[in-house]
Motif scaffolding. Structure first.
Motif, PDB file in Angstrom:
ATOM      1  N   CYS A 117       1.175  -1.354   0.222  1.00  0.00           N
ATOM      2  CA  CYS A 117      -0.145   0.152   0.022  1.00  0.00           C
ATOM      3  C   CYS A 117       0.976   1.506  -0.114  1.00  0.00           C
ATOM      4  N   GLN A 119       0.649   6.078  -0.284  1.00  0.00           N
ATOM      5  CA  GLN A 119       0.148   7.003  -0.565  1.00  0.00           C
ATOM      6  C   GLN A 119       0.472   8.012  -1.076  1.00  0.00           C
ATOM      7  N   GLN A 123      -1.912  14.596   0.906  1.00  0.00           N
ATOM      8  CA  GLN A 123      -3.541  14.399   1.121  1.00  0.00           C
ATOM      9  C   GLN A 123      -3.443  12.740   0.065  1.00  0.00           C
ATOM     10  N   GLY A 124      -2.793  12.533  -0.121  1.00  0.00           N
ATOM     11  CA  GLY A 124      -3.565  11.496  -1.265  1.00  0.00           C
ATOM     12  C   GLY A 124      -4.406   9.809  -0.267  1.00  0.00           C
ATOM     13  N   ASN A 125      -5.001   9.313  -1.992  1.00  0.00           N
ATOM     14  CA  ASN A 125      -5.728   8.639  -0.720  1.00  0.00           C
ATOM     15  C   ASN A 125      -4.602   6.726  -1.137  1.00  0.00           C
ATOM     16  N   VAL A 126      -4.756   5.973  -0.248  1.00  0.00           N
ATOM     17  CA  VAL A 126      -3.955   4.881   0.397  1.00  0.00           C
ATOM     18  C   VAL A 126      -4.446   3.948  -1.168  1.00  0.00           C
ATOM     19  N   VAL A 127      -3.455   3.322  -1.849  1.00  0.00           N
ATOM     20  CA  VAL A 127      -4.062   2.416  -2.719  1.00  0.00           C
ATOM     21  C   VAL A 127      -2.736   1.794  -3.215  1.00  0.00           C
ATOM     22  N   ASP A 166      -8.305   1.089  -4.647  1.00  0.00           N
ATOM     23  CA  ASP A 166      -8.327   2.564  -4.420  1.00  0.00           C
ATOM     24  C   ASP A 166      -9.381   2.540  -2.990  1.00  0.00           C
ATOM     25  N   GLY A 168      -9.738   5.162  -1.105  1.00  0.00           N
ATOM     26  CA  GLY A 168     -11.188   6.498  -1.226  1.00  0.00           C
ATOM     27  C   GLY A 168     -10.417   7.170   0.220  1.00  0.00           C
ATOM     28  N   MET A 169      -9.299   6.785   0.448  1.00  0.00           N
ATOM     29  CA  MET A 169      -8.953   7.443   2.055  1.00  0.00           C
ATOM     30  C   MET A 169      -7.754   7.645   2.030  1.00  0.00           C
ATOM     31  N   SER A 170      -7.168   8.749   3.009  1.00  0.00           N
ATOM     32  CA  SER A 170      -5.510   8.800   3.295  1.00  0.00           C
ATOM     33  C   SER A 170      -5.260   8.881   4.795  1.00  0.00           C
TER      34      SER A 170
END
Length: 842
Positions: A117, A119, A123-127, A166, A168-170
């Motif tokens: 995972c 980020q 400010q990015g999302n966790v992928v 994705d 959808g959270m950081s």
């Protein structure tokens, strides 16, 4: 949609039912039982003997039977979906469909691997991404489960056929060390599998944004020192820098901790364009590097050149004690040039033989990488340095001696594979240990020896006795190769030629001029253009074909030599017209012929001009001397006749130099009125002395015995002055002279003188069987004026036969030294032998 699907199945399976056991989705390698049965009142109206059920597997018949219930067992089904259909027929060939079933064969999901995972920035999302493993051939679902602090429990399903998700959270940077756990579960109708859990923190997965605003400064315009500055985008604690010259592939990397966005670089190359990139990291140990920043390109300042030029030279001797010296040098690398090279300073200093003499010095600045000058043959020291806007490099010094040194031996060059020329050699036989190094030079042949010709060379240590030339070498081009031993105080060179591959020449040599001689020809031609030679020329061939012949009569092969374009050809037939052309050959074969030229050879070979005057002189002596002398001359002429008498050697009495003076005497006639008294054979003649007669002081011919000579004379026409005169008769013991054939006389001959014997004699003679014949005199203008020599056919010369006269009554004698038939001179006395004739060389 489901209702519509069920209705469609009901319509298709109106006549019966197909059942599958244990399931319509089975594990790969399982056995399946399939049954087909008809519904009541849906069978055939006839008896069961006419009702037949048939199973089809993927449209292929697998089993058929006359029954109302049909079952089959199937194994070894392929991965994927297999379609089974049941059909019924009632005693005929027409079948109707009862029902069908799709059986899916697959495997259970493998455990997802390599879960990770990340980020991007704060400010990015966790992928998260993972590897699914092998294909199950069934519908499979992947679900990501994430747990963490503050009762975080997140479950999200991945879209089919995707291997990333994705969330959808950081993650928050407020708790950079807080741990999170993630795993992936894969499931289908045959089972499920879960990945190993991944535990990470904010620092572990966050990838910083790359730095921005990069710039490079050169304090005090120092070329090798640079200050690099940039702007970090986040709480960065570690940076790494990579840089390189733009013309190179390898990067140099530097790590910088807590730099504050600044770093100093040293040992850069002056006047070189560099490329810089920077990346960042949030933790010195854990975490991930950012992507590389955008590249910054900048050029370092100039400085004076460093290093020395690689200088080489050639020397060509000229006339008058001069020599042409050509200097060559290679371009500096960018790191050595340190700027734009504005030119090259060339200094040539003479080495005087006297230590007190002032040496002569020549200086010149050139923008080329070559320089040529004509100098007196002497020892010289040459210095060449590169110049830019900041200064000049150290001069490269080369010694050019007056006399060359010992050269390598036994040089051999031949193709090496398909892309190189191999060169081998042996060291000089004497003092080989004093050789500093070897130098191999190669140049495309045909480019000339001008300084602008491309010259390539390579320096080799003395341990090398071979080299392979592959740079700047093309096929179908001939290269001149020089191998030089460098002694420190000069060089000794030897050369050879070689090509990589060759073809036949595209054109033949163009003959510029073909000049005919007497049995010889001189041929001059142009060199074949370099682009048409297609390799190293080995030899030329000159073809000569007689004008009306079908094939060449002469073929001359000439070894090829650079600059040798002239050839003397011997052994040709006089009076024949030839067609001439040339070809050239390489190792691949002979090329096409060049242009054709006609070549007409002269009629008289060169040796005949010398033989004929001697023969004429001997005839004159033999006829106008004593009887025995005349007998001797006859034997001499019989010996000489096979050499100079043939149908292809015309009479030189009508050559160009004789015809010139015959024009002014076209009325002259040659008459002999009488002969001298009877000849006797009573005494042995004495030895005669025959001397060359000069125009002013002519030697004399003394005669001590009676000779046969016409008594009466009235041969010269009054009023004409010419050196072509008929001699007046003289008595025994008188002196007479012979005019020099090359100097026309401007006065009439005096008594006792004899002019050119070629004109004095006619062209006929008494036959042996009729010694008393009277022959008419033949005028000079009777001869054709358009030919250089008398033709060999002398049938037109008239003669008059009469009764046998007395010996002293022979009149009107006219004869030729080149008769068509046998020659029978007037014989008086015994034969004259050559051992009794003395010719004064003066």
């Amino acid at each position: 949609e489901i209702h519509h699907h069920v209705f469609f199945i009901a319509e298709v399976c109106k006549k019966g039912v197909v059942t599958v056991s244990p399931s319509r989705t089975v594990l790969f390698g399982s056995t399946v039982n399939i049954s087909c049965s008809l519904k009541p009142k849906e069978g055939c109206s006839r008896t069961s003997n006419f009702q037949k059920l048939t199973f089809y597997q993927n449209r292929l018949r697998v089993h058929s039977q006359k029954t109302h219930l049909l079952s089959i067992q199937v194994s070894n089904l392929h991965l994927g979906t297999t379609v089974f259909v049941c059909k019924v027929s009632c005693g005929g060939h027409v079948e109707s469909q009862v029902c069908g079933a799709d059986i899916s064969v697959g495997v259970t999901p493998e455990q997802p691997q390599n879960l990770s995972c990340s980020q991007l920035g704060e400010q990015g999302n966790v992928v998260c991404t993972w590897d699914k493993g092998r294909d199950t051939h069934l519908y499979t679902v992947h679900t990501l489960q994430l747990t963490g602090p503050n009762n975080l429990d997140l479950e999200k399903q991945c879209a089919p056929y995707h291997d990333d998700l994705d969330l959808g959270m950081s993650l928050s940077p407020a708790s950079p060390e807080a741990n999170y756990t993630a795993k992936v579960v894969a499931s289908n109708s045959l089972g499920n599998s879960s990945s190993l859990p991944l535990v990470f923190s904010f620092v572990d997965i966050v990838k910083p944004l790359p730095p921005s605003d990069i710039r490079a400064d050169f304090p005090n315009l120092l070329a090798n020192f640079c200050t690099l500055q940039w702007q970090d985008r986040g709480p960065v604690v570690l940076n790494r820098l990579q840089f390189r010259p733009v013309h190179e592939n390898a990067w140099k990397t530097v790590h910088v901790a807590n730099s504050g966005g600044r770093y100093d670089l040293y040992n850069l190359i002056p006047f070189t364009e560099y490329e810089f990139q920077i990346s960042s990291k949030l933790h010195s140990v854990k975490g991930r590097w950012s992507d590389w920043s955008k590249s910054l390109r900048t050029q370092t300042p100039r400085e004076e050149p460093v290093g020395t030029l690689d200088v080489w030279y050639t020397v060509d001797d000229l006339e008058g004690g001069l020599q042409n010296v050509s200097l060559f040098w290679k371009n500096m690398s960018m790191s050595e040039a340190r700027g734009i090279i504005l030119g090259y300073q060339v200094t040539i200093q003479e080495v005087p033989g006297d230590s007190l003499a002032v040496p002569h010095t020549l200086e010149n600045l050139t923008s080329h990488t070559h320089f040529a000058v004509v100098l007196p043959q002497n020892d010289y020291v040459v210095a060449v340095s590169a110049v830019n806007s900041e200064g000049s490099s150290s001069p490269s010094r080369t010694f050019i001696p007056r006399q060359p040194r010992k050269a390598p031996q036994n040089i051999l060059a031949k193709p090496q594979g398909t892309d190189g020329i191999g060169v081998t050699w042996e060291p000089p036989h004497e003092a080989a240990m004093l050789v500093k190094e070897y130098l191999v030079e190669w140049r495309a042949l045909g480019t000339g020896s001008s300084p602008s010709s491309p010259v390539n060379w390579r320096r080799l240590p003395t341990v090398n006795m071979s080299a392979v030339i592959s740079e700047h070498v093309k096929p179908h081009v001939c290269y001149q190769i020089r191998l030089c031993a460098l002694w420190g105080d000069g060089a000794g060179c030897a050369r050879t030629w070689a090509d990589l591959t060759s073809k036949e020449p595209l054109t033949g040599p163009r003959v510029q001029n073909a000049t005919a001689g007497k049995g010889t020809a001189t041929v001059t031609w142009d060199e074949i253009p370099a682009q048409d030679q297609m390799g190293c020329l080995l030899h030329y061939k000159i073809y000569l074909k007689e004008l009306r012949s079908q094939s060449p009569s002469h073929i001359f092969e000439i070894p090829y030599e650079v600059g040798n374009t002239t050839r003397l050809i011997r052994g040709l037939r006089p009076g024949v017209t030839y067609v001439l052309w040339m070809t050239a050959s390489t190792a691949a074969g002979e090329g096409p012929r060049g242009n054709e030229r006609e070549l007409s050879l002269e009629d008289t070979p060169e040796w005949n001009i010398l033989v004929v005057p001697i023969a004429v002189a001997l005839v004159a002596v033999g006829i106008f001397s004593m009887p025995r002398v005349r007998a001797k001359v006859k034997s001499v002429f019989w010996a000489l006749q096979p050499q100079w008498y043939n149908q292809e050697i015309p009479d030189p009495a009508n050559s160009m130099w004789a015809k010139k003076y015959s024009i002014i005497e076209d009325e002259m006639q040659l008459h002999f009125q009488s002969l001298s008294n009877n000849c006797t054979n009573s005494e042995e003649p004495e030895t005669l002395e025959i001397n060359e007669v000069l125009p002013k002081s002519a030697p004399t011919l003394q005669e001590t015995h009676p000779s046969c000579w016409p008594r009466d004379h009235n041969l010269h026409e009054p009023g004409r002055e010419s050196w072509l005169q008929v001699p007046k008769p003289f008595e025994v013991g008188a002196e007479y002279g012979v005019s020099h054939p090359s100097t026309p006389a401007s006065h009439r001959p005096e008594k006792g003188q004899v002019t050119d014997p070629y004109r004095a004699m006619g062209s006929g003679g008494p036959k042996a069987e009729d010694p008393g014949s009277h022959l008419r005199a033949i005028p000079v203008d009777y001869l054709p004026a358009h030919i250089d020599y008398l033709p060999s056919n002398l049938d037109y010369l008239p003669s008059t036969a009469a009764g046998p006269p007395e010996d002293s009554e022979l009149q009107g004698l006219s004869f030729s030294i080149f008769p068509k038939g046998s020659f029978h001179p007037l014989i008086c006395g015994e034969k004259l032998t050559l051992d009794r004739v003395k010719i004064d060389p003066g």
